[in-house]
Write a protein that holds these residues in place. Structure first.
Motif: not given
Length: 314
Positions: A99-125
């Motif tokens: 999660p620590d290394r993947i979430i910076p990429v996931l932030e790019k999805f949020i900036k383009t208004n693409i919702p992100v669901l986390l599956l199996d692996t929880y993170d407090p993001w």
């Protein structure tokens, strides 16, 4: 006259097929687009998750695909997510390898208004739309309670943990239950990779240094199966509680080698993630944490579970 009738029938049939293709094309174009990125396809656990995802695609008429890096590395998953971002899906579902290394990429999805669901692996993001998966603290508690039911107050137990992001919560929950039952924690070996030789070496060390250990809890089934091989080689019969409910583990229960274990529900995780994604696309409210539950597998239900899994993976 017959020739004209034949031409008319052929023309009508062609028109019906053409209209059907057009309708099918537009229906596909209108379907919500969801991409699911898993950690890998190299284990039974993720194959079961994939089966649940694909059943969700069919049932909810989603234009979706489920992918995973071949080598299962963080770097490969990051590259894969960068490519998915260019596709602009309606929703991204991801099981982050780290999660620590993947979430910076996931932030790019949020900036383009693409919702992100986390599956199996929880993170407090905070920017995730929802987490779909196991309550890992609860899984640990149930595993601890199950092992304690086979032991006596004052007995010793060992905890062996693989190298997975959720290990801390599972260990914490197990210790809570064991300590409440009066079971002593003789040793903890955590952060181990899922290589058989590493697990076997750790188990050999436990049996040598803590010969009074009466039970083992592992944070996943791959570690559990390898630990059990060492126990059998030593001619011992010690209960081992896993976490995933893979076929190898369930077979050990069915044949009487083990009495029971706890299991996550990866198939349900996959299926519910697609159902949740569709709700998000429709603008419906969804829970922030969707718990897919924990099962206790015993000889009473082992065959039923085994038949279900074999049907998924055949």
């Amino acid at each position: 006259m017959k020739k004209k009738l034949r031409i008319l029938l052929i023309s009508s049939l062609f028109l019906v097929i053409l209209i059907g293709c057009i309708v099918k094309f537009y229906r596909a174009e209108d379907r919500p687009k969801v991409v699911v990125v898993l950690k890998d396809f190299n284990s039974e656990y993720w194959e079961i998750t994939k089966a649940g995802v694909e059943k969700g695609f069919r049932d909810f008429e989603v234009d979706g695909k489920v992918i995973a890096p071949k080598d299962g590395t963080v770097e490969s998953q990051r590259d894969m997510l960068e490519n998915v971002l260019k596709e602009k899906p309606d929703v991204l579902i991801v099981s982050p390898t780290s999660p620590d290394r993947i979430i910076p990429v996931l932030e790019k999805f949020i900036k383009t208004n693409i919702p992100v669901l986390l599956l199996d692996t929880y993170d407090p993001w905070k920017d995730k739309t929802a987490y779909i998966g196991t309550d890992n603290l609860n899984l640990g508690r149930i595993a601890g309670e199950l092992l304690a039911s086979h032991l006596q107050p004052g007995d010793e137990a060992a905890l062996i943990g693989g190298d997975i992001p959720v290990i801390g919560k599972r260990i914490e929950g197990a210790k809570m239950s064991l300590e409440a039952a009066g079971i002593k924690i003789a040793t903890e070996k955590v952060g181990l990779s899922d290589h058989a030789e590493i697990t076997k070496k750790a188990m050999e060390t436990i049996l040598r240094d803590d010969p009074d250990v009466k039970g083992i809890i592992t944070t996943n089934d791959i570690v559990a199966v390898d630990a059990l091989k060492v126990i059998k080689d030593h001619g011992l019969k010690i209960p081992v509680i896993g976490a995933d409910g893979i076929i190898k583990m369930i077979k050990l229960i069915e044949d009487g080698t083990l009495t029971d274990t706890v299991a996550q529900n990866p198939y349900d995780m996959g299926y519910l993630s697609i159902e949740t994604a569709l709700k998000v696309i429709k603008g419906e409210d969804v829970k922030k944490n969707i718990d897919t539950g924990v099962d206790v597998i015993s000889q009473d239900n082992a065959k039923l579970k085994l038949d279900f899994l074999k049907g998924l993976l055949k």
